[in-house]
Design a protein around this motif. Structure first.
Motif, PDB file in Angstrom:
ATOM      1  N   ALA A   1     -12.658   3.214   0.237  1.00  0.00           N
ATOM      2  CA  ALA A   1     -11.518   2.492   0.822  1.00  0.00           C
ATOM      3  C   ALA A   1     -11.853   1.022   0.976  1.00  0.00           C
ATOM      4  O   ALA A   1     -11.037   0.142   0.663  1.00  0.00           O
ATOM      5  CB  ALA A   1     -11.130   3.108   2.160  1.00  0.00           C
TER       6      ALA A   1
ATOM      7  N   ARG B   1      -2.678   6.333  -7.875  1.00  0.00           N
ATOM      8  CA  ARG B   1      -3.118   5.961  -6.536  1.00  0.00           C
ATOM      9  C   ARG B   1      -3.448   7.251  -5.788  1.00  0.00           C
ATOM     10  O   ARG B   1      -2.568   7.853  -5.171  1.00  0.00           O
ATOM     11  CB  ARG B   1      -2.045   5.159  -5.797  1.00  0.00           C
ATOM     12  CG  ARG B   1      -1.832   3.755  -6.358  1.00  0.00           C
ATOM     13  CD  ARG B   1      -0.934   2.893  -5.483  1.00  0.00           C
ATOM     14  NE  ARG B   1      -1.044   1.486  -5.856  1.00  0.00           N
ATOM     15  CZ  ARG B   1      -0.560   0.466  -5.138  1.00  0.00           C
ATOM     16  NH1 ARG B   1       0.080   0.713  -3.991  1.00  0.00           N
ATOM     17  NH2 ARG B   1      -0.718  -0.782  -5.541  1.00  0.00           N
TER      18      ARG B   1
ATOM     19  N   LEU C   1      -5.680   6.345  -0.701  1.00  0.00           N
ATOM     20  CA  LEU C   1      -4.625   5.450  -0.228  1.00  0.00           C
ATOM     21  C   LEU C   1      -4.398   5.627   1.270  1.00  0.00           C
ATOM     22  O   LEU C   1      -4.219   4.650   2.008  1.00  0.00           O
ATOM     23  CB  LEU C   1      -3.328   5.721  -0.998  1.00  0.00           C
ATOM     24  CG  LEU C   1      -2.184   4.751  -0.722  1.00  0.00           C
ATOM     25  CD1 LEU C   1      -2.534   3.337  -1.183  1.00  0.00           C
ATOM     26  CD2 LEU C   1      -0.903   5.225  -1.415  1.00  0.00           C
ATOM     27  N   GLU C   2      -4.458   6.883   1.724  1.00  0.00           N
ATOM     28  CA  GLU C   2      -4.280   7.137   3.158  1.00  0.00           C
ATOM     29  C   GLU C   2      -5.394   6.485   3.968  1.00  0.00           C
ATOM     30  O   GLU C   2      -5.156   5.927   5.048  1.00  0.00           O
ATOM     31  CB  GLU C   2      -4.258   8.643   3.420  1.00  0.00           C
ATOM     32  CG  GLU C   2      -3.937   9.008   4.862  1.00  0.00           C
ATOM     33  CD  GLU C   2      -3.916  10.511   5.103  1.00  0.00           C
ATOM     34  OE1 GLU C   2      -3.868  10.901   6.292  1.00  0.00           O
ATOM     35  OE2 GLU C   2      -3.959  11.278   4.124  1.00  0.00           O
TER      36      GLU C   2
ATOM     37  N   CYS D   1      -6.779  -7.824   3.895  1.00  0.00           N
ATOM     38  CA  CYS D   1      -7.433  -6.725   3.176  1.00  0.00           C
ATOM     39  C   CYS D   1      -8.950  -6.927   3.147  1.00  0.00           C
ATOM     40  O   CYS D   1      -9.717  -5.983   3.333  1.00  0.00           O
ATOM     41  CB  CYS D   1      -6.886  -6.611   1.754  1.00  0.00           C
ATOM     42  SG  CYS D   1      -5.226  -5.904   1.648  1.00  0.00           S
TER      43      CYS D   1
ATOM     44  N   LEU E   1       0.818  -1.208   0.000  1.00  0.00           N
ATOM     45  CA  LEU E   1       0.000   0.000   0.000  1.00  0.00           C
ATOM     46  C   LEU E   1       0.859   1.269   0.000  1.00  0.00           C
ATOM     47  O   LEU E   1       0.475   2.294   0.564  1.00  0.00           O
ATOM     48  CB  LEU E   1      -0.936  -0.006   1.216  1.00  0.00           C
ATOM     49  CG  LEU E   1      -2.068  -1.042   1.156  1.00  0.00           C
ATOM     50  CD1 LEU E   1      -2.771  -1.138   2.505  1.00  0.00           C
ATOM     51  CD2 LEU E   1      -3.064  -0.699   0.057  1.00  0.00           C
ATOM     52  N   ASP E   2       2.019   1.187  -0.648  1.00  0.00           N
ATOM     53  CA  ASP E   2       2.826   2.400  -0.789  1.00  0.00           C
ATOM     54  C   ASP E   2       2.317   3.209  -1.994  1.00  0.00           C
ATOM     55  O   ASP E   2       1.471   2.734  -2.757  1.00  0.00           O
ATOM     56  CB  ASP E   2       4.317   2.061  -0.890  1.00  0.00           C
ATOM     57  CG  ASP E   2       4.697   1.320  -2.166  1.00  0.00           C
ATOM     58  OD1 ASP E   2       3.956   1.417  -3.172  1.00  0.00           O
ATOM     59  OD2 ASP E   2       5.733   0.646  -2.161  1.00  0.00           O
ATOM     60  N   PRO E   3       2.806   4.426  -2.184  1.00  0.00           N
ATOM     61  CA  PRO E   3       2.260   5.281  -3.246  1.00  0.00           C
ATOM     62  C   PRO E   3       2.669   4.887  -4.671  1.00  0.00           C
ATOM     63  O   PRO E   3       2.103   5.420  -5.632  1.00  0.00           O
ATOM     64  CB  PRO E   3       2.816   6.673  -2.904  1.00  0.00           C
ATOM     65  CG  PRO E   3       3.293   6.586  -1.487  1.00  0.00           C
ATOM     66  CD  PRO E   3       3.719   5.165  -1.301  1.00  0.00           C
TER      67      PRO E   3
ATOM     68  N   GLU F   1      -2.140   0.071 -13.357  1.00  0.00           N
ATOM     69  CA  GLU F   1      -2.820   1.129 -12.607  1.00  0.00           C
ATOM     70  C   GLU F   1      -2.584   2.465 -13.295  1.00  0.00           C
ATOM     71  O   GLU F   1      -1.589   2.637 -14.009  1.00  0.00           O
ATOM     72  CB  GLU F   1      -2.300   1.203 -11.169  1.00  0.00           C
ATOM     73  CG  GLU F   1      -2.591  -0.038 -10.338  1.00  0.00           C
ATOM     74  CD  GLU F   1      -2.024   0.053  -8.919  1.00  0.00           C
ATOM     75  OE1 GLU F   1      -2.417  -0.785  -8.094  1.00  0.00           O
ATOM     76  OE2 GLU F   1      -1.193   0.950  -8.652  1.00  0.00           O
TER      77      GLU F   1
ATOM     78  N   MET G   1      -7.118   3.796   3.086  1.00  0.00           N
ATOM     79  CA  MET G   1      -6.869   2.356   3.048  1.00  0.00           C
ATOM     80  C   MET G   1      -5.803   1.979   4.064  1.00  0.00           C
ATOM     81  O   MET G   1      -5.937   0.982   4.788  1.00  0.00           O
ATOM     82  CB  MET G   1      -6.445   1.939   1.642  1.00  0.00           C
ATOM     83  CG  MET G   1      -7.530   2.095   0.584  1.00  0.00           C
ATOM     84  SD  MET G   1      -6.899   1.932  -1.106  1.00  0.00           S
ATOM     85  CE  MET G   1      -6.471   0.174  -1.157  1.00  0.00           C
ATOM     86  N   ARG G   2      -4.759   2.763   4.139  1.00  0.00           N
ATOM     87  CA  ARG G   2      -3.683   2.496   5.087  1.00  0.00           C
ATOM     88  C   ARG G   2      -4.179   2.661   6.531  1.00  0.00           C
ATOM     89  O   ARG G   2      -3.807   1.899   7.420  1.00  0.00           O
ATOM     90  CB  ARG G   2      -2.492   3.424   4.809  1.00  0.00           C
ATOM     91  CG  ARG G   2      -1.765   3.078   3.513  1.00  0.00           C
ATOM     92  CD  ARG G   2      -0.737   4.161   3.135  1.00  0.00           C
ATOM     93  NE  ARG G   2       0.306   4.280   4.120  1.00  0.00           N
ATOM     94  CZ  ARG G   2       1.428   3.556   4.139  1.00  0.00           C
ATOM     95  NH1 ARG G   2       1.648   2.640   3.203  1.00  0.00           N
ATOM     96  NH2 ARG G   2       2.338   3.725   5.075  1.00  0.00           N
TER      97      ARG G   2
ATOM     98  N   SER H   1     -11.940  -0.609  -2.429  1.00  0.00           N
ATOM     99  CA  SER H   1     -10.583  -0.769  -2.964  1.00  0.00           C
ATOM    100  C   SER H   1      -9.844  -1.915  -2.293  1.00  0.00           C
ATOM    101  O   SER H   1      -9.114  -2.666  -2.950  1.00  0.00           O
ATOM    102  CB  SER H   1      -9.800   0.541  -2.797  1.00  0.00           C
ATOM    103  OG  SER H   1     -10.426   1.592  -3.506  1.00  0.00           O
TER     104      SER H   1
END
Length: 304
Positions: free
Chosen positions: A123, A38, A43-44, A85, A27-29, A35, A46-47, A126
């Protein structure tokens, strides 16, 4: 990862650290092939949903059942991350005001509180999709046949015939309390389905015989029932600060549970029986299955 001589707590913690590190990387950028982008806020969120500690029990079961049958360690770690996940997506959506309306999860604000409802929905969507990305990705060193089997088993455990269907039954239970058969069905779907998959997945990863797959699936069903029964006891007896989420909500909403139906002494005795049944399923594996037996006992006796 730890070796065979490690104690259960050490193995559980080591696996949780490994899963957390893998999820951090996944889950990094950095945009992956296929794709387009992101989005940072999504993404934040989701993290926030995933990288929040926790025991990572479901990934641990994947790793331990795979190890029991000689499955690939790294493949098991990735399947465990995919399963986590799915689990975290379900928590994000369950916490929404339209569902259970919770504002705290693992001692932190839930995603819709920390961000907003729309972002929480996206989120969760995803994370659900990403789980199957992880399984199918070339970095998961399994055959296409094994990946297909895992995708099918996870989809059926997570969808309308499993976890999501169980949540639908749970919402319906607020309006009309189910009988004992209905409660067991609801819990086997909402909570048990992913735990059952976690154990069955190890056999798929190890490309084990059908008998092993069925035996570990049955083991997963037993500990799934034990997990929910222990959860219901905690909802009755624990405080929110200790377990990191609201307690007493099932009783407040009039939801039926086996604890409410039969009482605490019955529930504690039933937990002992479920653990014994789970351990009996492991007998053919001898001492090699001791970690899984300890996991069953841990689930029954957990305090958060």
């Amino acid at each position: 990862m730890t070796d065979e001589r490690s104690s259960f707590p050490e193995r559980l913690k080591s696996n949780a650290v490994a899963v957390e590190a893998l999820l951090e990387t996944l889950l990094d950028p950095a945009v992956r092939g296929g794709e387009i982008s992101r989005p940072a806020n999504l993404l934040e969120a989701m993290r926030h949903a995933v990288l929040n500690g926790g025991k990572r029990l479901r990934p641990f079961l994947v790793s331990e059942t795979a190890a029991l049958l000689g499955g690939d360690v790294q493949a098991a770690l990735r399947i465990g991350a995919a399963l986590e996940c799915i689990h975290c997506y379900s928590l994000v959506h369950d916490d929404l005001p339209a569902m259970d309306n919770d504002d705290m999860r693992r001692g932190k604000p839930t995603v819709h509180v920390a961000f907003d409802e729309a972002t929480a929905i996206l989120a969760g969507d995803s994370l659900l999709t990403f789980s199957f990305d992880i399984i199918a990705a070339p970095e998961t060193a399994l055959s296409d046949r094994q990946k297909t089997a895992l995708v099918l088993a996870l989809a059926r455990a997570a969808g309308h015939g499993g976890m999501a269907g169980g949540q639908a039954l749970d919402l319906a239970a607020e309006k009309s309390a189910p009988d004992e058969t209905g409660i067991v069905l609801l819990q086997s779907m909402k909570t048990g389905a992913l735990l059952r998959f976690a154990c069955e997945a190890g056999a798929i990863i190890a490309d084990a015989a059908a008998e092993d797959r069925q035996r570990l699936r049955a083991f997963g069903e037993k500990i799934g029932l034990a997990f929910q029964l222990a959860d219901d006891l905690l909802d009755l007896t624990a405080d929110a600060a200790h377990i990191g989420k609201a307690t007493g909500k099932d009783a407040a909403r009039g939801k039926g549970t086996l604890v409410a139906l039969h009482g605490q002494p019955w529930a504690e005795q039933r937990l002992e029986s479920l653990v014994a049944e789970a351990e009996a399923l492991l007998e053919p594996y001898g001492a090699r299955s001791e970690v899984l037996a300890e996991t069953a006992r841990f689930i029954a006796n957990r305090r958060n």
